[in-house]
Design a protein around this motif. Structure first.
Motif, PDB file in Angstrom:
ATOM      1  N   ALA A 171      -3.165  39.987 -61.739  1.00 52.86           N
ATOM      2  CA  ALA A 171      -2.535  39.063 -60.793  1.00 52.86           C
ATOM      3  C   ALA A 171      -1.047  38.892 -61.081  1.00 52.86           C
ATOM      4  O   ALA A 171      -0.266  38.629 -60.179  1.00 52.86           O
ATOM      5  N   SER A 223      -8.180  41.541 -64.787  1.00 54.62           N
ATOM      6  CA  SER A 223      -7.206  40.678 -64.131  1.00 54.62           C
ATOM      7  C   SER A 223      -5.858  41.359 -63.994  1.00 54.62           C
ATOM      8  O   SER A 223      -5.246  41.769 -64.981  1.00 54.62           O
ATOM      9  N   SER A 243     -13.791  41.356 -55.247  1.00 55.46           N
ATOM     10  CA  SER A 243     -12.330  41.360 -55.272  1.00 55.46           C
ATOM     11  C   SER A 243     -11.793  39.958 -55.010  1.00 55.46           C
ATOM     12  O   SER A 243     -12.126  39.348 -53.996  1.00 55.46           O
ATOM     13  N   CYS A 244     -10.974  39.459 -55.932  1.00 59.20           N
ATOM     14  CA  CYS A 244     -10.339  38.142 -55.742  1.00 59.20           C
ATOM     15  C   CYS A 244      -8.832  38.350 -55.625  1.00 59.20           C
ATOM     16  O   CYS A 244      -8.278  39.236 -56.284  1.00 59.20           O
ATOM     17  N   ASP A 245      -8.187  37.552 -54.828  1.00 62.49           N
ATOM     18  CA  ASP A 245      -6.728  37.597 -54.809  1.00 62.49           C
ATOM     19  C   ASP A 245      -6.172  36.182 -54.707  1.00 62.49           C
ATOM     20  O   ASP A 245      -6.910  35.222 -54.957  1.00 62.49           O
ATOM     21  N   ILE A 291      -9.278  40.825 -60.225  1.00 59.83           N
ATOM     22  CA  ILE A 291      -8.318  39.872 -59.640  1.00 59.83           C
ATOM     23  C   ILE A 291      -7.033  40.636 -59.346  1.00 59.83           C
ATOM     24  O   ILE A 291      -6.477  41.281 -60.234  1.00 59.83           O
ATOM     25  N   GLY A 292      -6.569  40.550 -58.100  1.00 59.44           N
ATOM     26  CA  GLY A 292      -5.367  41.271 -57.678  1.00 59.44           C
ATOM     27  C   GLY A 292      -5.769  42.455 -56.819  1.00 59.44           C
ATOM     28  O   GLY A 292      -6.825  43.060 -57.036  1.00 59.44           O
ATOM     29  N   ARG A 293      -4.921  42.752 -55.835  1.00 58.11           N
ATOM     30  CA  ARG A 293      -5.292  43.753 -54.851  1.00 58.11           C
ATOM     31  C   ARG A 293      -4.137  44.683 -54.516  1.00 58.11           C
ATOM     32  O   ARG A 293      -4.060  45.213 -53.414  1.00 58.11           O
ATOM     33  N   SER A 294      -3.169  44.847 -55.428  1.00 59.94           N
ATOM     34  CA  SER A 294      -2.059  45.749 -55.100  1.00 59.94           C
ATOM     35  C   SER A 294      -2.593  47.181 -55.044  1.00 59.94           C
ATOM     36  O   SER A 294      -3.607  47.507 -55.672  1.00 59.94           O
ATOM     37  N   GLY A 317      -4.794  46.616 -58.622  1.00 57.20           N
ATOM     38  CA  GLY A 317      -6.057  45.929 -58.336  1.00 57.20           C
ATOM     39  C   GLY A 317      -6.961  46.695 -57.382  1.00 57.20           C
ATOM     40  O   GLY A 317      -8.147  46.915 -57.643  1.00 57.20           O
ATOM     41  N   ARG A 318      -6.398  47.122 -56.252  1.00 59.48           N
ATOM     42  CA  ARG A 318      -7.203  47.808 -55.233  1.00 59.48           C
ATOM     43  C   ARG A 318      -7.769  49.116 -55.797  1.00 59.48           C
ATOM     44  O   ARG A 318      -8.940  49.452 -55.575  1.00 59.48           O
TER      45      ARG A 318
END
Ligand code: NAD
Length: 303
Positions: A227, A225, A202-204, A179-182, A186-187
């Motif tokens: 987020a 996680s 991948s969830c955001d 969770i999270g894609r910064s 996350g990324r």
């Protein structure tokens, strides 16, 4: 390992202390092989006084001192211009005594982190945020692995080994949900999960807004996680036996006037179903700090 509501509580402080021990040894042999006066030095760049950046800077100052790394901090007033900060960044970049540079986040709105990260030379970008280093990571052959996801997988590898499993086999048949894609959290964690051969989701925030977070998190063998939302995940989001890695560090009020830090997960609630979980504080955070210094040593070896 201690237990919480039936789950094993992964102790990040103890993982960090064995990592510190190893790093101290590696630093000593690096120094004895070269010029003792040239300690691998980390420079941090701090703009303004945001609480989390100041706290991180303080921890790094203590840890560099404890392990024998050099450290310097270039700090600016909140109102500093992008040109002023860039000038110092260029100076640090050209300074041979500095091995690695860390831009502390958050930065004020008028100084985008992407702009600064592109001005770093990739060799000194120990947080792996320069497009060249991020590109290498995306291609599955990283040079500097960003310290937070590096810590997540170090903790996971360590836990899996200690519980008698072969990490490689485990990942290849596991579903890891992040969770999270910064860029650097996350990324980058997604890239590392893919590199280990896991099935990855991948969830955001859009997944959350669509009301579909549970649908995906509920499938995770490993849930990471990042987020930055206190208590986002509880037992209703996870399946029995999940390994839960909580990256979030979120300030919440209370008791009284005090501010305390909590993760993205309601630890007690998730622990009712999890096989293992990292607490906040005392989970991913302490390992992240050491992982960053590991990258500084890597940078020193390359010069
Ligand atoms: P960020 O704000 O740059 O990124 C947050 C990501 O989470 C975004 O992709 C966003 O879309 C997603 N998101 C936000 N709300 C969401 C929701 N309700 N549901 C699903 N996804 C959501 O933050 P960051 O720099 O990646 O940091 C994330 C968290 O990790 C923060 O709490 C930060 O303090 C913490 N952090 C911890 C460490 C550590 O060492 N433990 C290191 C870095 C960051």
């Amino acid at each position: 390992l201690k237990e919480l509501c039936g789950a094993r509580l992964i102790d990040g402080i103890s993982v960090a202390s064995s990592l510190k021990e190893r790093l101290r040894g590696e630093l000593l042999s690096h120094l004895s092989a070269g010029d003792v006066a040239r300690r691998p030095t980390l420079a941090t760049l701090l703009v303004g006084t945001p609480h989390e950046a100041v706290a991180y800077e303080r921890r790094l100052r203590d840890l560099t001192g404890e392990l024998g790394f050099g450290h310097l901090c270039a700090s600016f007033e909140e109102e500093a211009t992008e040109a002023e900060v860039l000038e110092t960044l260029h100076r640090l970049d050209a300074d041979e005594s500095v091995c690695g540079i860390l831009i502390l986040k958050p930065l004020p709105d008028h100084i985008p982190v992407e702009r600064l990260s592109e001005e770093l030379s990739p060799a000194k970008d120990v947080e792996g945020i320069h497009p060249y280093n991020a590109g290498l990571l995306a291609l599955g052959r990283p040079r500097y692995v960003p310290s937070t996801p590096k810590a997540c997988f170090l903790i996971l590898d360590d836990y899996l080994k200690r519980s008698g499993r072969d990490p490689r086999e485990f990942y290849e048949r596991s579903h890891i949900v992040v969770i999270g894609r910064s860029a650097n959290v996350g990324r980058a964690a997604l890239q590392l999960a893919m590199r280990r051969g896991a099935t990855v989701t991948s969830c955001d925030v859009n997944t959350y807004r669509a009301g579909r977070l549970r649908e995906f998190t509920g499938q995770a063998d490993v849930l990471i996680s990042a987020a930055g939302v206190a208590g986002l995940i509880d037992e209703s989001h996870v399946k029995e036996g999940v390994i839960a890695i909580d990256v979030g560090i979120n300030p919440v009020e209370g008791p009284g006037d005090k501010v305390r830090l909590v993760g993205d997960m309601d630890t007690r609630s998730v622990a009712k179903k999890a096989e293992a979980i990292t607490p906040v504080p005392g989970g991913v955070g302490p390992v992240t700090d050491v992982c960053l210094l590991e990258n500084v040593l890597l940078a020193a070896r390359a010069t």
